[in-house]
Design a protein around this motif. Structure first.
Motif, short mmCIF file in Angstrom:
data_model
loop_
_atom_site.label_atom_id
_atom_site.label_comp_id
_atom_site.label_asym_id
_atom_site.label_seq_id
_atom_site.Cartn_x
_atom_site.Cartn_y
_atom_site.Cartn_z
N ARG A 628 -4.04 -31.57 42.20
CA ARG A 628 -3.05 -31.01 40.81
C ARG A 628 -3.96 -30.51 39.75
NH1 ARG A 628 0.85 -36.36 41.20
NH2 ARG A 628 1.74 -35.49 43.36
N VAL A 629 -5.25 -30.97 39.94
CA VAL A 629 -6.15 -30.60 38.53
C VAL A 629 -7.27 -29.72 39.04
CG1 VAL A 629 -5.47 -31.92 36.65
CG2 VAL A 629 -6.99 -32.98 38.39
N ALA A 630 -7.82 -30.08 40.28
CA ALA A 630 -8.92 -29.47 40.73
C ALA A 630 -8.90 -28.26 41.24
CB ALA A 630 -9.64 -30.36 41.58
N ASN A 631 -9.77 -27.36 41.08
CA ASN A 631 -9.67 -26.15 41.60
C ASN A 631 -11.29 -25.97 42.39
OD1 ASN A 631 -10.28 -23.07 42.28
ND2 ASN A 631 -8.93 -22.78 40.60
N LEU A 632 -10.95 -25.76 43.96
CA LEU A 632 -11.84 -25.78 44.83
C LEU A 632 -12.91 -24.63 44.47
CD1 LEU A 632 -10.39 -27.00 48.08
CD2 LEU A 632 -11.99 -28.29 46.57
N MET A 633 -12.41 -23.36 43.94
CA MET A 633 -13.16 -22.09 43.79
C MET A 633 -13.95 -22.37 42.57
SD MET A 633 -12.99 -20.15 46.47
CE MET A 633 -13.45 -18.49 45.53
N THR A 634 -13.53 -23.01 41.58
CA THR A 634 -14.17 -22.83 40.12
C THR A 634 -14.75 -24.22 39.86
OG1 THR A 634 -11.99 -23.27 39.05
CG2 THR A 634 -12.89 -20.93 39.35
N ASP A 635 -14.25 -25.20 40.25
CA ASP A 635 -14.92 -26.59 39.94
C ASP A 635 -16.12 -27.03 40.65
OD1 ASP A 635 -12.93 -26.88 37.82
OD2 ASP A 635 -11.31 -27.59 39.16
N THR A 636 -16.85 -25.88 40.99
CA THR A 636 -18.02 -26.48 42.01
C THR A 636 -19.05 -27.34 41.54
OG1 THR A 636 -18.84 -24.14 41.35
CG2 THR A 636 -17.89 -24.16 43.47
N ARG A 637 -19.27 -27.18 40.13
CA ARG A 637 -20.09 -28.13 40.01
C ARG A 637 -19.59 -29.78 40.15
NH1 ARG A 637 -24.59 -28.66 36.20
NH2 ARG A 637 -24.62 -30.61 35.76
N ILE A 638 -18.67 -29.86 39.54
CA ILE A 638 -17.74 -31.51 39.94
C ILE A 638 -17.74 -31.61 41.14
CG2 ILE A 638 -16.08 -32.68 38.93
CD1 ILE A 638 -15.65 -31.06 36.50
N LEU A 639 -17.22 -30.66 41.97
CA LEU A 639 -17.15 -31.02 43.23
C LEU A 639 -18.74 -31.26 43.93
CD1 LEU A 639 -15.53 -30.69 45.96
CD2 LEU A 639 -16.37 -28.40 45.90
N TYR A 640 -19.58 -30.64 43.58
CA TYR A 640 -20.82 -31.40 44.03
C TYR A 640 -21.16 -32.52 43.48
CZ TYR A 640 -25.86 -31.41 44.49
OH TYR A 640 -27.49 -31.92 44.63
N GLU A 641 -21.05 -33.01 42.25
CA GLU A 641 -21.17 -34.37 41.95
C GLU A 641 -20.42 -35.32 42.51
OE1 GLU A 641 -22.15 -33.07 37.28
OE2 GLU A 641 -20.37 -33.99 37.57
N ALA A 642 -19.15 -34.79 42.74
CA ALA A 642 -18.20 -35.86 43.43
C ALA A 642 -18.58 -36.23 44.93
CB ALA A 642 -16.59 -35.36 43.34
N GLN A 643 -18.97 -35.01 45.63
CA GLN A 643 -19.30 -34.90 46.93
C GLN A 643 -20.62 -35.98 47.09
OE1 GLN A 643 -20.70 -31.37 48.54
NE2 GLN A 643 -19.62 -31.73 50.47
N LYS A 644 -21.57 -35.85 46.21
CA LYS A 644 -22.71 -36.65 46.32
C LYS A 644 -22.47 -38.11 46.07
CE LYS A 644 -26.33 -36.90 43.36
NZ LYS A 644 -27.00 -36.29 42.04
N SER A 645 -21.33 -38.16 45.02
CA SER A 645 -20.99 -40.04 44.72
C SER A 645 -20.23 -40.30 46.01
CB SER A 645 -20.14 -39.75 43.46
OG SER A 645 -20.65 -39.19 42.47
#
Ligand code: ADP
Ligand code: MG
Length: 678
Positions: A628-645
């Motif tokens: 609903r809020v995230a965009n897999l193409m552009t929120d890559t930095r947050i995606l990376y942090e989230a993945q690590k967490s």
């Protein structure tokens, strides 16, 4: 007490009828409502003095109504209401069309907020047309805009959200583990929700968004890692005999190098007991079906059953016929779709359970819901545009863990796929079968219609077949320039193609009727098929060489490419004609790209540029939950942090409190419950 889980019906301001409307939109609880984010914002906080309101600007004004609203009837019986407002800096006229309530809502000598666009009237004076307005000066703030309908205007949603926030204040449970909130300096959930709906300012909104995006991507990663680790310990039946060469030798054509490579990669996976989890990507016409068949053949020679799932009955039936032709008597195949009679279904299910039948072909729904196997070794999903995280879950829940292959013509950048799926392997068919002649594509206006009909006839007379594609058959679509497929079919039959056998195919037909039409088209009996986009995916009739796409501007670039992929599958030269009178630049650019290239990856790239990633990677494309809020193409930095967490939690590198762990589990499940199978 109202909490997140309270049914929406019991929120202040929600009656029986409104609850129904909300439920139709997937809002069942107060929490669901709060998680329905605005699609935009309007800044009612930046109030502009009347003097400074420039023509063309959309602005908020705070002004007093200085004359009684005048009502007049204009041409067509429409209502026209007019009044004048003033502040310390000047005056402005307001005009409302067809709004009979304005007269009672706007009182003289009263101050309101007005929001709208400034334009010029025919005398060159500034005015505001049909502004929205509020009496309460409390609305002087950044306001949310929600997806609206007549029964649920944005303003109503706004009020409900306001009620909900007030009710749950101070008792919104935090979803994220406390250490993550600290480590990444995330806003608390309650504050974030409040800010997302009613941002205090830009910075407050940005911080709220970041937190909500983090949460969404983090839960996504938790779910994916969880699914993986659950399947991690599982084993699949390994194959020992590689029957690829035997199968290839029986084919009526020589496999391409890319097909050989893809089959070899998958067979290598299947020789292991770790379940294969592979994506086969290949442009339309690259021959994915033959790869699937080779794998199912090999599975069969190892005593294992396979299923091939297709998104539509038409496609399932086509695969069934193709496999029958490929396999001959060597492997038993059965077709399982919604239109198979109950009695036959039961018999087929029995034969699959006993192992008498080796391969089942069918639609997702049917196979996922009712079938059990004797020794299922391989599950293949075709053209789903999804990567099947869910399939594995569904089938694994039946106590099996087969090898899985998902086939798709939609390209997704490899880096992104790896980031999302981690251990998903990818094979690419980057080579078309030999002997294909490039498809010639032309864009013409309807002035050429007669010539196009003549062109079609010429090809039909030469023994070839053709498609005419129309955008839709929706009733109540009142755009008069679009001729529904049914009418167009009748028209062509009586006026131009009297001497030919025509067929009609659209989504409203019963599966049996569709199947019948397709069967006759495959058999060459139907020469010209008038169709809606139901023809879009997968259909393979090599003798069809011409496709005319009506109102071609109605289709997106990738969709046009998919459609065109139905032709150019045989040895004869093929033609795609894009019929459209559209004048807008965007449509013209799409046509230019279509005429210039047939390379699906190049087209996907262009599509991505033109539409932006939000649309292109609409979550439906890849089988992930709706984001609903995230965009897999552009929120890559947050995606990376989230993945690590997520990884450090799943790996046990950090310890959560029991409450945190439970909460996380529940929220992850909730997110993944948003995946629908069809
Ligand atoms: P898609 O990848 O779009 O699903 P299909 O599997 O439907 O493509 O294959 C398209 C057509 O090409 C079919 O008619 C198929 O029989 C044919 N085909 C597949 N592989 C080859 C090949 N190596 N040589 C010639 N024709 C092939
Ligand atoms: Mg296909």
């Amino acid at each position: 007490m109202v909490t997140f889980d309270t049914r929406i019906r019991f929120l202040k301001g929600v009656g029986e009828a409104r609850a129904k409307t909300l439920e139709k939109r997937g809002v069942y609880s107060v929490g669901d409502l709060l998680r329905t984010y605005p699609r935009a914002y309007e800044d009612w906080n930046k109030v502009v003095p009347l003097r400074d309101a420039a023509v063309g600007d959309t602005v908020c004004l705070r002004a007093t109504v200085i004359e009684r609203v005048q009502v007049a009837r204009i041409a067509g019986g429409k209502l026209l209401c007019k009044t004048t407002i003033a502040d310390d800096s000047g005056t402005l006229s307001l005009v409302f069309f067809n709004n009979k309530y304005v007269k009672d809502q706007l009182a003289e000598n009263t101050e309101y907020l007005f929001f709208g666009k400034i334009s010029l009237n025919k005398y060159g004076a500034r005015q505001m047309l049909s502004p929205r307005f509020e009496k309460s000066l409390e609305k002087q703030r950044i306001r949310p805009v929600y997806p609206a309908s007549p029964s649920l205007p944005s303003k109503t949603t706004e009020r409900l959200v306001e009620n909900a926030l007030r009710e749950v204040a101070g008792q919104v449970p935090e979803v994220l583990p406390a250490y993550l909130v600290q480590k990444y300096r995330l806003m608390g959930l309650e504050q974030a929700l409040s800010n997302a709906h009613f941002p205090p300012d830009e910075a407050g909104l940005a911080a709220a968004k970041r937190r909500l995006i983090f949460e969404e991507l983090f839960l996504l990663q938790m779910g994916l890692l969880g699914a993986r680790s659950r399947s991690g310990g599982r084993t699949a039946p390994a194959v020992t005999v590689d029957a690829t060469e035997e199968f290839f030798a029986s084919l009526p054509f020589t496999p391409t190098g890319a097909q050989r490579r893809a089959v070899a990669e998958a067979v290598a996976d299947m020789k292991r007991t770790k379940p294969m989890n592979r994506l086969l990507q290949g442009d339309v016409g690259s021959g994915k079906t033959a790869v699937a068949a080779a794998l199912m053949y090999t599975a069969a020679k190892n005593g294992l059953q396979s299923v091939l799932m297709a998104p539509t009955e038409v496609l399932a039936a086509q695969h069934y016929r193709t496999l029958k032709a490929f396999f001959g008597d060597a492997v038993t195949v059965e077709l399982l779709t919604g239109s198979v009679t109950a009695a036959n279904k039961r018999k087929i299910r029995e034969r699959l359970l006993s192992g008498e039948t080796t391969v089942a072909v069918g639609t997702h729904a049917v196979i996922q819901n009712d079938v059990a196997f004797h020794a299922l070794g391989l599950v293949i999903t075709d053209e789903q545009h999804r990567f099947g995280v869910n399939q594995r879950a569904a089938l694994a829940s039946k106590g099996r863990d087969p090898h899985t292959l998902v086939m798709s013509a939609t390209p997704i950048p490899r880096t992104l796929a790896m980031m999302i799926y981690g251990d998903l392997d990818i094979s690419v068919l980057d080579e078309l079968p030999k002997g294909r002649k490039p498809i010639r594509t032309y864009h013409v206006t309807s002035a050429y219609r007669e010539r196009i009909y003549a062109f079609l006839k010429k090809h039909l007379d030469a023994g070839e077949q053709a498609y005419v594609v129309c955008p839709l058959v929706e009733e109540g679509d009142n755009e008069s320039d679009l001729v529904p497929a049914t009418e167009y079919y009748d028209y062509l039959k009586t006026n131009h193609f009297g001497g030919y056998t025509l067929g009609l195919l659209h989504g409203r037909m019963k599966p049996k009727e569709k199947d019948d039409v397709m069967r006759r088209f495959y058999a060459g009996e139907i020469r010209l098929l008038v169709s809606t986009v139901v023809i879009e995916v997968g259909v393979d009739v090599p003798n069809a060489t011409v496709m005319v796409i009506e109102n071609a501007d109605r289709f997106g670039l990738s969709q046009l490419h998919q459609l065109r992929g139905r032709i150019g599958r045989g040895a004869a030269e093929s033609f795609c004609i894009l019929l459209s009178d559209a004048q807008n630049d965007e449509a013209k650019e799409r046509f230019a790209i279509m005429c210039e290239t047939t390379d699906g990856f190049a087209i996907a790239k262009k599509d991505l540029e033109m539409r932006g990633p939000g649309d292109f990677f609409g979550s439906r494309q890849h089988g992930l939950p709706d984001l609903r809020v995230a965009n897999l193409m552009t929120d890559t930095r947050i995606l990376y942090e989230a993945q690590k967490s997520a990884k450090e939690i799943v790996d046990g590198d950090v310890t959560l409190t029991r409450a945190e762990a439970e909460r996380l589990h529940a929220e992850t499940e909730r997110l993944f419950a948003r995946i629908s199978f069809n």
